[in-house]
Design an enzyme around this catalytic site. Structure first.
Site, PDB file in Angstrom:
ATOM      1  N   SER A  91      13.507 -16.190  11.851  1.00  0.00           N
ATOM      2  CA  SER A  91      12.362 -15.334  11.497  1.00  0.00           C
ATOM      3  C   SER A  91      12.270 -14.110  12.400  1.00  0.00           C
ATOM      4  O   SER A  91      11.426 -13.245  12.179  1.00  0.00           O
ATOM      5  CB  SER A  91      11.054 -16.125  11.550  1.00  0.00           C
ATOM      6  OG  SER A  91      10.909 -16.782  12.784  1.00  0.00           O
ATOM      7  N   ASN A 132       4.831 -24.787  17.775  1.00  0.00           N
ATOM      8  CA  ASN A 132       3.841 -24.946  16.705  1.00  0.00           C
ATOM      9  C   ASN A 132       2.471 -24.387  17.090  1.00  0.00           C
ATOM     10  O   ASN A 132       1.810 -23.736  16.285  1.00  0.00           O
ATOM     11  CB  ASN A 132       3.728 -26.421  16.301  1.00  0.00           C
ATOM     12  CG  ASN A 132       5.044 -26.929  15.729  1.00  0.00           C
ATOM     13  OD1 ASN A 132       5.938 -26.133  15.456  1.00  0.00           O
ATOM     14  ND2 ASN A 132       5.162 -28.236  15.565  1.00  0.00           N
ATOM     15  N   THR A 146     -20.922   1.751 -20.058  1.00  0.00           N
ATOM     16  CA  THR A 146     -20.472   0.365 -20.212  1.00  0.00           C
ATOM     17  C   THR A 146     -19.404   0.434 -21.298  1.00  0.00           C
ATOM     18  O   THR A 146     -19.475   1.313 -22.170  1.00  0.00           O
ATOM     19  CB  THR A 146     -21.616  -0.585 -20.662  1.00  0.00           C
ATOM     20  OG1 THR A 146     -22.091  -0.131 -21.933  1.00  0.00           O
ATOM     21  CG2 THR A 146     -22.778  -0.584 -19.678  1.00  0.00           C
ATOM     22  N   HIS A 147     -18.421  -0.424 -21.239  1.00  0.00           N
ATOM     23  CA  HIS A 147     -17.278  -0.388 -22.167  1.00  0.00           C
ATOM     24  C   HIS A 147     -16.600   0.982 -22.163  1.00  0.00           C
ATOM     25  O   HIS A 147     -16.030   1.389 -23.178  1.00  0.00           O
ATOM     26  CB  HIS A 147     -17.713  -0.719 -23.601  1.00  0.00           C
ATOM     27  CG  HIS A 147     -18.557  -1.946 -23.717  1.00  0.00           C
ATOM     28  ND1 HIS A 147     -18.022  -3.198 -23.923  1.00  0.00           N
ATOM     29  CD2 HIS A 147     -19.900  -2.124 -23.617  1.00  0.00           C
ATOM     30  CE1 HIS A 147     -18.998  -4.095 -23.968  1.00  0.00           C
ATOM     31  NE2 HIS A 147     -20.158  -3.465 -23.768  1.00  0.00           N
ATOM     32  N   SER A 166       4.983  17.478 -11.192  1.00  0.00           N
ATOM     33  CA  SER A 166       5.978  16.794 -12.011  1.00  0.00           C
ATOM     34  C   SER A 166       7.301  17.523 -11.826  1.00  0.00           C
ATOM     35  O   SER A 166       7.316  18.726 -11.566  1.00  0.00           O
ATOM     36  CB  SER A 166       5.535  16.852 -13.476  1.00  0.00           C
ATOM     37  OG  SER A 166       6.668  16.825 -14.318  1.00  0.00           O
ATOM     38  N   LYS A 190       1.744  20.418 -14.124  1.00  0.00           N
ATOM     39  CA  LYS A 190       1.098  19.143 -13.831  1.00  0.00           C
ATOM     40  C   LYS A 190       0.605  19.000 -12.408  1.00  0.00           C
ATOM     41  O   LYS A 190       1.211  19.458 -11.452  1.00  0.00           O
ATOM     42  CB  LYS A 190       2.078  17.990 -14.107  1.00  0.00           C
ATOM     43  CG  LYS A 190       2.401  17.824 -15.565  1.00  0.00           C
ATOM     44  CD  LYS A 190       1.411  16.959 -16.282  1.00  0.00           C
ATOM     45  CE  LYS A 190       1.600  15.535 -15.821  1.00  0.00           C
ATOM     46  NZ  LYS A 190       1.134  14.561 -16.771  1.00  0.00           N
ATOM     47  N   ASN A 210      -0.607  15.531 -10.663  1.00  0.00           N
ATOM     48  CA  ASN A 210      -0.781  14.105 -10.950  1.00  0.00           C
ATOM     49  C   ASN A 210      -1.515  13.375  -9.824  1.00  0.00           C
ATOM     50  O   ASN A 210      -1.252  13.633  -8.653  1.00  0.00           O
ATOM     51  CB  ASN A 210       0.584  13.445 -11.163  1.00  0.00           C
ATOM     52  CG  ASN A 210       1.297  13.977 -12.392  1.00  0.00           C
ATOM     53  OD1 ASN A 210       0.648  14.330 -13.372  1.00  0.00           O
ATOM     54  ND2 ASN A 210       2.613  14.055 -12.319  1.00  0.00           N
ATOM     55  N   GLU A 247      -3.269   6.315  -7.961  1.00  0.00           N
ATOM     56  CA  GLU A 247      -2.421   5.411  -8.756  1.00  0.00           C
ATOM     57  C   GLU A 247      -1.719   4.409  -7.845  1.00  0.00           C
ATOM     58  O   GLU A 247      -1.609   3.223  -8.158  1.00  0.00           O
ATOM     59  CB  GLU A 247      -1.377   6.211  -9.542  1.00  0.00           C
ATOM     60  CG  GLU A 247      -1.964   6.926 -10.747  1.00  0.00           C
ATOM     61  CD  GLU A 247      -1.015   7.948 -11.371  1.00  0.00           C
ATOM     62  OE1 GLU A 247      -1.416   8.600 -12.331  1.00  0.00           O
ATOM     63  OE2 GLU A 247       0.112   8.114 -10.887  1.00  0.00           O
ATOM     64  N   TYR A 267       3.136 -29.389  11.089  1.00  0.00           N
ATOM     65  CA  TYR A 267       3.973 -28.219  10.826  1.00  0.00           C
ATOM     66  C   TYR A 267       5.161 -28.558   9.925  1.00  0.00           C
ATOM     67  O   TYR A 267       5.798 -29.604  10.072  1.00  0.00           O
ATOM     68  CB  TYR A 267       4.496 -27.633  12.157  1.00  0.00           C
ATOM     69  CG  TYR A 267       5.370 -26.406  11.939  1.00  0.00           C
ATOM     70  CD1 TYR A 267       4.803 -25.143  11.786  1.00  0.00           C
ATOM     71  CD2 TYR A 267       6.761 -26.518  11.854  1.00  0.00           C
ATOM     72  CE1 TYR A 267       5.590 -24.027  11.558  1.00  0.00           C
ATOM     73  CE2 TYR A 267       7.558 -25.402  11.632  1.00  0.00           C
ATOM     74  CZ  TYR A 267       6.968 -24.151  11.486  1.00  0.00           C
ATOM     75  OH  TYR A 267       7.743 -23.047  11.258  1.00  0.00           O
ATOM     76  N   LYS A 309       4.231 -15.314   7.130  1.00  0.00           N
ATOM     77  CA  LYS A 309       4.026 -14.063   7.850  1.00  0.00           C
ATOM     78  C   LYS A 309       4.301 -12.779   7.070  1.00  0.00           C
ATOM     79  O   LYS A 309       3.498 -11.844   7.126  1.00  0.00           O
ATOM     80  CB  LYS A 309       4.876 -14.071   9.129  1.00  0.00           C
ATOM     81  CG  LYS A 309       4.269 -14.969  10.200  1.00  0.00           C
ATOM     82  CD  LYS A 309       5.096 -15.017  11.425  1.00  0.00           C
ATOM     83  CE  LYS A 309       5.799 -16.313  11.690  1.00  0.00           C
ATOM     84  NZ  LYS A 309       5.405 -17.534  11.039  1.00  0.00           N
TER      85      LYS A 309
HETATM   86  N1  ARG Z   1       9.424 -19.343  13.607  1.00  0.00           N
HETATM   87  C1  ARG Z   1       8.560 -20.440  13.369  1.00  0.00           C
HETATM   88  C2  ARG Z   1       7.472 -20.004  12.389  1.00  0.00           C
HETATM   89  O1  ARG Z   1       7.311 -18.867  12.192  1.00  0.00           O
HETATM   90  C3  ARG Z   1       7.937 -20.894  14.638  1.00  0.00           C
HETATM   91  C4  ARG Z   1       7.542 -22.333  14.676  1.00  0.00           C
HETATM   92  C5  ARG Z   1       8.724 -23.197  14.679  1.00  0.00           C
HETATM   93  N2  ARG Z   1       8.394 -24.543  14.960  1.00  0.00           N
HETATM   94  C6  ARG Z   1       9.227 -25.500  14.681  1.00  0.00           C
HETATM   95  N3  ARG Z   1       8.889 -26.692  14.992  1.00  0.00           N
HETATM   96  N4  ARG Z   1      10.363 -25.294  14.090  1.00  0.00           N
HETATM   97  O2  ARG Z   1       6.810 -20.824  11.798  1.00  0.00           O
END
Ligand code: ARG
Length: 462
Positions: A24, A111, A156-157, A278, A284, A286, A291, A318, A326
């Site tokens: 990650s 964790n 409305t509408h 455009s 134009k 825009n 948007e 976990y 994330k």
């Molecule tokens: N990179 C992991 C995450 O974003 C961190 C936690 C990892 N914990 C584990 N027991 N593998 O969730």
């Protein structure tokens, strides 16, 4: 092939493919600041509790501060094959200070570490978004203050319904953004508890003190139950939901700005800064910016649904699925911050075509309801009959190519004898708007009351 500093069991190096799926670091590196803050607080507490020596703490802190500077300056790129930001920083620390670095992870697991880092990130950005919401509310209030007398067809509408004023319309959005702000702030309060010290899932036999770390990191207190804490991503779901709701409001406002910029409306003109041309049609202009705000709402909704779906079947505690929490949050936060800044600038710099809005009120017999109400109040006619009489008046006006506010008393009276002279003034659109004096209504006085109430609320938030 990765070094695997996090494994005692696994002897073989990971394959390239596993790393690509598993690591990650490419995205969680944005958490480096939170990770370092958390580690310093953790090490401080370990030293306070006599779990590591003060000397070790001093070295850890110095090392981590240096790493922070290295990352900030771009010297430490966080592009290695470490599994995640936690391993990357711990690895670098140990490289720098040796054994003391290896003591940092005492009484901690990734964790609780990731739960902490991510929560710190969410809390910090909740504040940022909330502040930008306040700015937008202020800007909307400024435009509203100038447009209490600007007539606008309320719809409305998407059909002309009753006359309102432009400030009143903007105050509807201001009210939505106030609720959005309150939602972010209440999430902030609810989630302001520290996960640190929960370790892998069940706490630790080391004599830690979670209050020390909670306080140093700016939390109200430690969380109650460790098993919940390392499994919980509600705080992330809350920011995603809050962003989605806020963006849904922003998207509706954007949709109206797009419509209002069209030649058929011409109610507002966006500044050249917020419109594009455009590539083929030279004439134009825009409304790409509203948007995009409307379009990005789709993305943030997707992020919310994605995380809800990741979480829904996970057993405690976990599971690696949770690493999928994330990217969507980072994306939604980035989108929310940018969108709010853009919206604020766009509202601040748009031109309101007062005359065009007033003119549009002459289409659609906006004061028809006033005629019906009048017949009920003045002539004692049952509402349903009054409704039909008004329908006849509207038809007559249509035949003459007029708005009902343009009909003479004689013309009105020819439909029903019970119609008396006083009605002519009432059918005027401004009079009609100002007649809606009930609490929360559109009359200029009531609108100003709403602007004043929100302005003092805004002051109280500063
Ligand atoms: N990179 C992991 C995450 O974003 C961190 C936690 C990892 N914990 C584990 N027991 N593998 O969730």
């Amino acid at each position: 092939m990765s070094k695997k500093i996090a494994s005692a069991r696994i002897t073989e190096s990971s394959s390239q493919l596993l790393q690509e799926l598993n690591n990650s670091l490419p995205f969680d590196k944005v958490l480096y600041r939170e990770d370092i803050e958390g580690s310093i607080a953790h090490a401080y507490m370990l030293a306070e509790q006599g779990i590591i020596s003060k000397e070790d703490y001093a070295q850890i802190e110095k090392g981590l501060v240096e790493i922070y500077e290295e990352v900030k300056s771009g010297e430490f790129l966080l592009d290695g094959d470490d599994e995640d930001i936690h391993m990357a920083i711990e690895g670098r620390l140990t490289q720098k200070i040796g054994d003391a670095g290896k003591r940092l992870h005492t009484a901690r697991s990734r964790n609780d570490q990731v739960a902490l880092d991510f929560r710190l990130y969410v809390q910090k950005n909740t504040q940022k978004i909330a502040n930008l919401l306040l700015q937008n509310i202020e800007t909307l209030l400024n435009v509203a203050n100038e447009n209490v007398e600007t007539l606008l067809p309320g719809m409305t509408h998407l059909q002309h319904a009753q006359p309102i004023n432009f400030a009143y319309h903007l105050m509807a959005y201001t009210s939505m953004f106030k609720r959005d702000y309150e939602r972010f702030m209440s999430s902030y309060e609810r989630n302001n508890y520290s996960p640190l010290g929960c370790a892998a899932l069940a706490g630790t036999p080391h004599p830690i003190n979670r209050k020390i770390t909670a306080e140093r990191l700016g939390f109200k207190a430690p969380t109650l139950n460790c098993l919940d804490t390392v499994s919980d991503r509600d705080f992330a779901l809350e920011i995603l939901f809050n962003i989605s709701t806020m963006m849904m409001h922003m998207s509706r406002l954007s949709e109206e700005l797009i419509l209002w910029s069209a030649s058929e409306f011409k109610f507002v003109q966006l500044s050249d800064k917020h419109a594009t041309g455009s590539s083929i049609m030279p004439q134009k202009k825009n409304p790409d910016i509203p948007e995009l705000l409307r379009g990005k709402t789709g993305r943030v909704n997707g992020n919310l649904v994605a995380l809800l779906t990741v979480m829904k079947g996970l057993p405690l505690a976990y599971n690696k699925d949770m690493q999928e929490d994330k990217e969507g949050v980072f994306d939604s936060v980035r989108t929310a911050l940018l969108s709010l800044e853009v919206l604020n600038e766009m509202i601040d710099e748009m031109t309101v075509n007062v005359e065009q809005m007033n003119q549009a009120c002459m289409i659609g017999h906006l004061s028809a309801t006033d005629l019906a109400d009048y017949l009920v109040k003045e002539a004692g006619i049952p509402f349903r009959d009054a409704y039909h009489i008004t329908g006849h008046v509207v038809n007559m006006a249509e035949e003459k190519g007029l708005d009902i506010s343009e009909l003479s008393f004689d013309e009105l009276k020819s439909v029903d004898k019970r119609i008396t002279e006083g009605v002519v003034e009432l059918l005027d659109n401004r009079a009609s708007m100002n007649a809606r004096q009930s609490e929360g209504g559109t009359s200029s006085i009531r609108t100003q009351e709403q602007i004043d109430a929100l302005s003092s609320w805004l002051e109280s938030q500063k």
